[in-house]
Scaffold this motif. Structure first.
Motif, PDB file in Angstrom:
ATOM      1  N   THR A 154       3.620 -17.828   3.651  1.00  0.00           N
ATOM      2  CA  THR A 154       3.834 -16.761   4.641  1.00  0.00           C
ATOM      3  C   THR A 154       2.589 -16.538   5.493  1.00  0.00           C
ATOM      4  O   THR A 154       2.611 -15.718   6.413  1.00  0.00           O
ATOM      5  CB  THR A 154       4.189 -15.430   3.945  1.00  0.00           C
ATOM      6  N   ALA A 155       1.521 -17.269   5.192  1.00  0.00           N
ATOM      7  CA  ALA A 155       0.256 -17.158   5.924  1.00  0.00           C
ATOM      8  C   ALA A 155      -0.230 -15.713   5.968  1.00  0.00           C
ATOM      9  O   ALA A 155      -0.567 -15.169   7.023  1.00  0.00           O
ATOM     10  CB  ALA A 155       0.390 -17.722   7.338  1.00  0.00           C
ATOM     11  N   THR A 156      -0.270 -15.083   4.805  1.00  0.00           N
ATOM     12  CA  THR A 156      -0.676 -13.681   4.728  1.00  0.00           C
ATOM     13  C   THR A 156      -1.845 -13.510   3.770  1.00  0.00           C
ATOM     14  O   THR A 156      -2.188 -14.400   3.010  1.00  0.00           O
ATOM     15  CB  THR A 156       0.497 -12.788   4.274  1.00  0.00           C
ATOM     16  N   ARG A 157      -2.428 -12.327   3.822  1.00  0.00           N
ATOM     17  CA  ARG A 157      -3.584 -12.007   2.988  1.00  0.00           C
ATOM     18  C   ARG A 157      -3.142 -11.600   1.585  1.00  0.00           C
ATOM     19  O   ARG A 157      -2.027 -11.100   1.400  1.00  0.00           O
ATOM     20  CB  ARG A 157      -4.388 -10.872   3.633  1.00  0.00           C
ATOM     21  N   SER A 214       0.143  -8.353  -2.220  1.00  0.00           N
ATOM     22  CA  SER A 214       0.132  -7.341  -3.281  1.00  0.00           C
ATOM     23  C   SER A 214       0.922  -6.100  -2.881  1.00  0.00           C
ATOM     24  O   SER A 214       1.541  -5.443  -3.731  1.00  0.00           O
ATOM     25  CB  SER A 214      -1.310  -6.946  -3.616  1.00  0.00           C
ATOM     26  N   GLY A 215       0.929  -5.771  -1.602  1.00  0.00           N
ATOM     27  CA  GLY A 215       1.630  -4.587  -1.127  1.00  0.00           C
ATOM     28  C   GLY A 215       3.121  -4.776  -0.928  1.00  0.00           C
ATOM     29  O   GLY A 215       3.834  -3.818  -0.616  1.00  0.00           O
ATOM     30  N   CYS A 216       3.623  -5.994  -1.105  1.00  0.00           N
ATOM     31  CA  CYS A 216       5.044  -6.282  -0.880  1.00  0.00           C
ATOM     32  C   CYS A 216       5.904  -5.624  -1.953  1.00  0.00           C
ATOM     33  O   CYS A 216       5.655  -5.771  -3.150  1.00  0.00           O
ATOM     34  CB  CYS A 216       5.268  -7.790  -0.871  1.00  0.00           C
ATOM     35  N   ARG A 217       6.930  -4.894  -1.531  1.00  0.00           N
ATOM     36  CA  ARG A 217       7.883  -4.256  -2.446  1.00  0.00           C
ATOM     37  C   ARG A 217       9.240  -4.959  -2.341  1.00  0.00           C
ATOM     38  O   ARG A 217       9.554  -5.613  -1.328  1.00  0.00           O
ATOM     39  CB  ARG A 217       8.053  -2.780  -2.097  1.00  0.00           C
ATOM     40  N   VAL A 218      10.064  -4.788  -3.353  1.00  0.00           N
ATOM     41  CA  VAL A 218      11.392  -5.399  -3.350  1.00  0.00           C
ATOM     42  C   VAL A 218      12.164  -4.984  -2.106  1.00  0.00           C
ATOM     43  O   VAL A 218      12.846  -5.798  -1.473  1.00  0.00           O
ATOM     44  CB  VAL A 218      12.163  -5.018  -4.622  1.00  0.00           C
ATOM     45  N   GLY A 219      12.070  -3.709  -1.733  1.00  0.00           N
ATOM     46  CA  GLY A 219      12.799  -3.215  -0.573  1.00  0.00           C
ATOM     47  C   GLY A 219      12.326  -3.775   0.752  1.00  0.00           C
ATOM     48  O   GLY A 219      13.008  -3.608   1.773  1.00  0.00           O
ATOM     49  N   ASP A 220      11.190  -4.449   0.758  1.00  0.00           N
ATOM     50  CA  ASP A 220      10.676  -5.052   1.988  1.00  0.00           C
ATOM     51  C   ASP A 220      11.288  -6.427   2.251  1.00  0.00           C
ATOM     52  O   ASP A 220      11.116  -6.986   3.339  1.00  0.00           O
ATOM     53  CB  ASP A 220       9.149  -5.223   1.914  1.00  0.00           C
ATOM     54  N   VAL A 221      11.970  -6.975   1.254  1.00  0.00           N
ATOM     55  CA  VAL A 221      12.464  -8.349   1.333  1.00  0.00           C
ATOM     56  C   VAL A 221      13.978  -8.349   1.530  1.00  0.00           C
ATOM     57  O   VAL A 221      14.724  -7.809   0.715  1.00  0.00           O
ATOM     58  CB  VAL A 221      12.105  -9.135   0.055  1.00  0.00           C
ATOM     59  N   THR A 256      -5.744  -2.585  -0.941  1.00  0.00           N
ATOM     60  CA  THR A 256      -7.171  -2.860  -0.781  1.00  0.00           C
ATOM     61  C   THR A 256      -7.996  -2.001  -1.733  1.00  0.00           C
ATOM     62  O   THR A 256      -7.567  -0.919  -2.142  1.00  0.00           O
ATOM     63  CB  THR A 256      -7.626  -2.567   0.672  1.00  0.00           C
ATOM     64  N   PRO A 257      -9.201  -2.473  -2.087  1.00  0.00           N
ATOM     65  CA  PRO A 257     -10.094  -1.644  -2.911  1.00  0.00           C
ATOM     66  C   PRO A 257     -10.582  -0.440  -2.120  1.00  0.00           C
ATOM     67  O   PRO A 257     -10.762  -0.496  -0.910  1.00  0.00           O
ATOM     68  CB  PRO A 257     -11.255  -2.603  -3.237  1.00  0.00           C
ATOM     69  N   GLY A 258     -10.787   0.650  -2.819  1.00  0.00           N
ATOM     70  CA  GLY A 258     -11.310   1.864  -2.188  1.00  0.00           C
ATOM     71  C   GLY A 258     -11.881   2.790  -3.230  1.00  0.00           C
ATOM     72  O   GLY A 258     -11.858   2.480  -4.425  1.00  0.00           O
ATOM     73  N   PRO A 259     -12.405   3.919  -2.807  1.00  0.00           N
ATOM     74  CA  PRO A 259     -12.931   4.895  -3.770  1.00  0.00           C
ATOM     75  C   PRO A 259     -11.852   5.275  -4.787  1.00  0.00           C
ATOM     76  O   PRO A 259     -10.750   5.659  -4.410  1.00  0.00           O
ATOM     77  CB  PRO A 259     -13.317   6.090  -2.884  1.00  0.00           C
ATOM     78  N   GLY A 260     -12.174   5.117  -6.047  1.00  0.00           N
ATOM     79  CA  GLY A 260     -11.197   5.451  -7.082  1.00  0.00           C
ATOM     80  C   GLY A 260     -10.297   4.319  -7.485  1.00  0.00           C
ATOM     81  O   GLY A 260      -9.425   4.491  -8.334  1.00  0.00           O
ATOM     82  N   GLY A 261     -10.469   3.138  -6.862  1.00  0.00           N
ATOM     83  CA  GLY A 261      -9.652   1.990  -7.253  1.00  0.00           C
ATOM     84  C   GLY A 261      -8.825   1.443  -6.107  1.00  0.00           C
ATOM     85  O   GLY A 261      -9.062   1.742  -4.936  1.00  0.00           O
ATOM     86  N   LEU A 262      -7.807   0.634  -6.447  1.00  0.00           N
ATOM     87  CA  LEU A 262      -6.964   0.012  -5.437  1.00  0.00           C
ATOM     88  C   LEU A 262      -6.010   1.036  -4.845  1.00  0.00           C
ATOM     89  O   LEU A 262      -5.482   1.898  -5.546  1.00  0.00           O
ATOM     90  CB  LEU A 262      -6.164  -1.142  -6.055  1.00  0.00           C
ATOM     91  N   LYS A 263      -5.787   0.929  -3.536  1.00  0.00           N
ATOM     92  CA  LYS A 263      -4.855   1.832  -2.878  1.00  0.00           C
ATOM     93  C   LYS A 263      -4.109   1.081  -1.781  1.00  0.00           C
ATOM     94  O   LYS A 263      -4.569   0.043  -1.274  1.00  0.00           O
ATOM     95  CB  LYS A 263      -5.589   3.030  -2.289  1.00  0.00           C
TER      96      LYS A 263
END
Length: 234
Positions: free
Chosen positions: A37-40, A45-52, A66-73
């Motif tokens: 899919t030529a994606t990052r 990681s952000g792909c949900r079942v409802g997106d497909v 993405t990583p951020g304060p407090g962990g992945l978001k």
């Protein structure tokens, strides 16, 4: 850098699985999905079942992890807008397998055991297509550590290969297939202005045509030489 052919790419996906704890197939699936899919990694990681959409075979890319304060978001895409990406025939079995695994995770979730049907369906559509072996969110650093990426790519002779190069490999495949302004690179298109009116998003027919071109290229004599039954999508 982009990987030279499909056989090398398949060796990479298989080696990453073999190097991981309990030989977790999810790492190989993620790598295949990202390249095709030529994606990052964060977008995958952000792909949900409802997106497909498994009828039109289109992925609506809406977010990235993405990583951020407090962990992945989760947050919006890098281009600040959703975009549609074709899911080519060659890795549709992989997508269906991931969808079924997501359904199994929801069905076995004890917190949803007594929930109404609508709540369970909502949880299913919101389930991530790709998760770590313990069900957690994935980021490029997680993939690197879990698969011993640096050691694996060095052993394959590609010590300079980065996780981001999976996207570059996919973009190269789309370009070599003759797909103009590949939809996967939509976040690079110019913003709307008097001199640069916004480029309209491709329709489903155009997306299918683009996907067909990529499939032909992957299987063609001058393409990456896709094997008839790639290991990572069985």
């Amino acid at each position: 850098m982009a990987l030279p052919d499909w056989a090398t790419f398949q060796r990479l996906a298989a080696a990453l699985v073999d190097a991981s704890a309990d030989r977790y197939q999810g790492w190989g699936d993620l790598v295949v999905f990202a390249a095709c899919t030529a994606t990052r990694i964060g977008e995958v990681s952000g792909c949900r079942v409802g997106d497909v959409d498994t009828e039109q075979w289109v992925w609506m890319l809406r977010r990235q992890t993405t990583p951020g304060p407090g962990g992945l978001k989760d947050k919006g895409t890098k281009g600040k807008r959703a975009r549609e990406i074709p899911i080519i025939e060659e890795f549709r079995p992989l997508v269906l397998r991931r969808v079924n695994l997501a359904r199994a995770r929801v069905d076995s979730d004890p917190t949803l055991e007594n929930s109404p049907v609508d709540a369970r369906n909502e949880a299913y559509l919101d389930a991530r297509l790709f998760v770590g072996p313990r069900g957690g969110r994935i980021a490029t650093g997680v993939l690197r550590r879990a698969t011993h990426w640096d050691d694996v790519v060095a052993q394959l002779g590609y010590e300079h290969l980065r996780r981001h190069d999976l996207r570059h490999t996919g973009l190269t495949w789309f370009a070599d297939a003759g797909v103009p302004a590949a939809p996967v690179a939509a976040d690079r298109r110019p913003h709307r202005s008097a001199d640069h009116p916004a480029v309209p998003p491709p329709g489903h027919k155009e997306l299918r045509d683009d996907g067909g071109k990529l499939s032909q290229h992957l299987r063609g004599d001058t393409g990456p030489q896709l094997a008839p039954t790639p290991r990572a999508v069985q």
